[in-house]
Design an enzyme around this catalytic site. Sequence first.
Site, PDB file in Angstrom:
ATOM      1  N   CYS A  63       0.508   8.123 -15.741  1.00  0.00           N
ATOM      2  CA  CYS A  63      -0.875   8.341 -16.175  1.00  0.00           C
ATOM      3  C   CYS A  63      -1.791   7.226 -15.662  1.00  0.00           C
ATOM      4  O   CYS A  63      -1.332   6.209 -15.151  1.00  0.00           O
ATOM      5  CB  CYS A  63      -0.948   8.433 -17.694  1.00  0.00           C
ATOM      6  SG  CYS A  63      -0.631   6.859 -18.541  1.00  0.00           S
ATOM      7  N   ALA A  66      -1.078   3.825 -16.965  1.00  0.00           N
ATOM      8  CA  ALA A  66       0.085   3.216 -16.301  1.00  0.00           C
ATOM      9  C   ALA A  66      -0.321   2.598 -14.971  1.00  0.00           C
ATOM     10  O   ALA A  66       0.166   1.528 -14.591  1.00  0.00           O
ATOM     11  CB  ALA A  66       1.183   4.250 -16.093  1.00  0.00           C
ATOM     12  N   ARG A  97       8.726  -2.310 -14.617  1.00  0.00           N
ATOM     13  CA  ARG A  97       8.782  -2.334 -13.147  1.00  0.00           C
ATOM     14  C   ARG A  97       9.432  -3.604 -12.597  1.00  0.00           C
ATOM     15  O   ARG A  97       9.422  -3.836 -11.398  1.00  0.00           O
ATOM     16  CB  ARG A  97       7.374  -2.190 -12.571  1.00  0.00           C
ATOM     17  CG  ARG A  97       6.796  -0.825 -12.853  1.00  0.00           C
ATOM     18  CD  ARG A  97       6.170  -0.189 -11.662  1.00  0.00           C
ATOM     19  NE  ARG A  97       5.277  -1.077 -10.937  1.00  0.00           N
ATOM     20  CZ  ARG A  97       4.926  -0.881  -9.677  1.00  0.00           C
ATOM     21  NH1 ARG A  97       5.400   0.117  -9.008  1.00  0.00           N
ATOM     22  NH2 ARG A  97       4.098  -1.712  -9.086  1.00  0.00           N
ATOM     23  N   HIS A 197      -5.546   2.863 -10.869  1.00  0.00           N
ATOM     24  CA  HIS A 197      -5.660   1.812  -9.843  1.00  0.00           C
ATOM     25  C   HIS A 197      -7.131   1.557  -9.531  1.00  0.00           C
ATOM     26  O   HIS A 197      -7.569   0.428  -9.419  1.00  0.00           O
ATOM     27  CB  HIS A 197      -4.972   2.232  -8.536  1.00  0.00           C
ATOM     28  CG  HIS A 197      -3.541   2.623  -8.681  1.00  0.00           C
ATOM     29  ND1 HIS A 197      -2.962   3.621  -7.940  1.00  0.00           N
ATOM     30  CD2 HIS A 197      -2.563   2.149  -9.473  1.00  0.00           C
ATOM     31  CE1 HIS A 197      -1.700   3.755  -8.272  1.00  0.00           C
ATOM     32  NE2 HIS A 197      -1.428   2.869  -9.206  1.00  0.00           N
TER      33      HIS A 197
END
Length: 546
Positions: A63, A66, A97, A197
Amino acid sequence: MLPVQELSSVEDFKANILEAYPPKIAKKRARQIIVNKVENTEDVPVIMANTRTIPGIITMRGCAYAGCKGVVLGPTRDILQITHGPIGCGFYSWLTRRNQTRPTSDQDENYMTYAMSTDLQEDEIIFGGEKKLRAAVEEAVALFHPKAIGIFATCPVGLIGDDVHAVARAMEEKYPDINIFAFSCEGYKGVSQSAGHHVANNKVFTDVVGQDDTFSKPGEFKFNILGEYNIGGDAFEIERIVEDCGLTLHSTFSGNSTYQEFSSAHNVDLNVVMCHRSINYLAEMMDKKYGIPWFKVNFVGAEGTSKSLRKIAQFYQNDDLAKKTEAVIEREMVEVAKVRDDVKSRCEGKTAVLYVGGSRAHHYQDLLREIGVVTISAGYEFAHRDDYEGRKVMPSITVDADSRNIEELSVEADPARYKPRISAEERAKRESEGFEFADYHGMMPDMEDSTLIIDDCNHYELEELLDRFHPDLVCAGVKEKYVVQKRGIPMKQLHSYDYMGPFAGYKGAINFYKEIDRLLNCNAFKFTKAPWDTEPELSATYSYND
Ligand code: SF4
């Protein structure tokens, strides 16, 4: 280059896949599943990308939250990050991650190991959660008094209308020595993590970069790396190599980095971009506002690393730097070549499919190619057309409602601080000599004809692909991992690397070769039988309490 697969077989596969969908969905997926054909070295077919996943399909995507908190901001070590939302969202972004960081002393701040969340409960969902967010900021300040605090909105916060920006402003007024900023990165904000992003880039650009005009690291050749998140220690390996070359890495956005490095990142002469999708916006905006040129690099793969180092050295046009760079490449390639040739003797001709991220499905093909592994299919979870076809198609990308949802900043040259690092004439001259700035050719021109490019691949399509083409290796994420492994196919996670790394740079290339050799030549997978091949299909019925 080895032949990939028969065109007719790939076309036939695509037709079979589409048959299972209702006509409207089949029409859409047909534009997202492309049989590659490269003409004139880089003209490729048009692919549909960055569109909504069809409800009901088991997507590989994440999403927007995220993408913002987990991908771009998550790896920074001393920006205290508060997730405003239910605890599940916070857990999702909590070091899953394997970003690593290396504070210079044990006195330095390191918040990336904490998952701070307002842990919204039913009451706050009904009556609003801003009060709880203010309390969380107060608590964070009392405990840590950090230099900066980032607040991240999740879906429920957007739905109930909490104003995270107003809270950030109010708290910054109360604590003027702390930079407090918020991100409207609600999970539903875009079609995938890509939206997050972009939101992250915008806020880092407006509220963090450019805040500190005074700090600069020593060195003649200073640059930033954008889009390197230090998974499994990748950034550590890149730092080692570039420092040996005589370069000064000022800031990595955002692996192993600090607030001070971010806030003074505009004091360098060059930006290089690793992950094009997640951070090209910041590179563009820094070029416009401060005059810092950027170009794409790839430190994944030994050949890619050497090429990127040479390009950086070439940018500075300094003979000593160029010589030092060549010496480093020569030194490092001795061990790389030895391991590569050994591994290649056992892996040559094996096949792989890659469905990862917004540059990894491209970058990792270089590493596989170095040991003779052929990529027969690849795709991205959250890329846009330019990541597939190259930036030249950007003017033809249609802006739809989902893209319009994300603010496009209007950026102008900073009247006081805009300083072109190279003049317009010099830039044009270099470009005419073949040096590329602000460009990315995309993944498809680097792939063979008849390879399958699948955007937003789903579990049904992946399983069909495994049945039809029997690749020797799958590279994807954790959601795909167990389905693939249970079929007896080796699977390498390229989001978190499972437990390994680094895979970037020269030592990383060696690690990767050895890991792929281990996976491809491990007998254990041959003995694995998928449970659904030997056990009867499980079925169940609902039972109701009367
Ligand atoms: S989609 Fe929404 S609810 Fe789910 S993890 Fe992302 S922000 Fe949280």
